[in-house]
Design an enzyme around this catalytic site. Structure first.
Site: not given
Length: 260
Positions: A213, A241, A98
């Site tokens: 996601d 995610h 991320s």
């Protein structure tokens, strides 16, 4: 084994170094607003297979010092470089999730991939910024009711069902961060991006991305894949995610195959 590395005067970064004698090294960079503990299900498995697994907590997060400044991509990449230098890491795999993916991308561009032989991007915040209204929502939530914001984020993170205790564990990682650093990094995600860094990445790159996601849409992984020359994209069909958690066995196997 846990210890601290001083990255600038008065600022120490926490390093968790599992199996320092391992013959291949993976440096894991966590996501916002978590810490190295998000990779628990990698650290449980990979060291037993001969890998040295290093997790760091960004400044402001986890066990690291929490200064009021230094939360742009350049400084966060500089912190990684300071750790790489202190540990004298060479020929290692850099794995970022991320926001940690964006920081890893900036490290690759800013330091010409110093020491890195392979790159793994996990649901990376790339190539664009976080939309202004979304970022501002997280910033406002952090400034007014950070626990509620973190609970809402936990609900967004996962595609698969997670238990209440697991949700609490995840939530507590977010609470370990300072409020000001949580806000500062979201400011960076809104105001900066790594688009122009991607063509500077020259090492083999594995892009892992959950197709469900809700935080960084799968299309972003496809765009990142197109912009990094020597990259391959592997969709995770049953993940949001957090494929490192939701499909941990597949994730670990893929990492092993990629690193060799």
């Amino acid at each position: 084994m846990g210890y601290f590395v001083t990255v600038e005067p008065g600022v120490r970064i926490y390093v968790e170094d599992v199996n320092p004698e391992g013959n291949k090294t993976i440096l894991f960079i966590h996501g916002w607003p978590l810490n190295h503990n998000q990779y628990e299900y990698q650290f449980n498995v990979l060291p037993a297979m001969g890998y040295r697994c290093i997790g760091i907590d960004w400044r402001g997060f986890g066990n690291s010092d929490k200064p009021f400044t230094g939360y742009n991509f350049d400084r966060l990449a500089d912190d990684i470089h300071a750790v790489v230098e202190a540990l004298q890491l060479e020929d290692f795999t850099l794995a970022g999730h991320s926001t940690g993916g964006a920081i890893s991308i900036r490290y690759m561009a800013r330091y010409q991939g110093y020491g890195v032989s392979k790159l793994v991007l996990i649901d990376a915040q790339s190539p664009y910024s976080v939309q202004e209204e979304v970022a501002n929502m997280f910033i406002s939530g952090s400034l007014n009711d950070r626990p509620k914001m973190l609970q809402g984020l936990t609900d967004l993170f996962f595609f698969q069902y997670i238990t209440g205790p697991f949700s609490d564990w995840f939530f507590q990682q977010g609470l370990q961060a300072a409020g000001w650093s949580t806000v500062a990094v979201m400011n960076t995600l809104r105001d900066e991006n790594v688009y122009y860094d991607l063509d500077k990445i020259l090492v083999p790159t594995l892009i892992i991305h959950g197709i469900h996601d809700k935080i960084v849409p799968f299309e972003r992984a496809q765009e990142t894949n197109a912009l990094i020359k020597n990259s391959q994209l592997v969709p995770f069909q049953y993940s949001g995610h957090a494929p490192f958690s939701e499909e941990r066995d597949k994730f670990n196997q893929l990492l092993i195959q990629f690193i060799g």
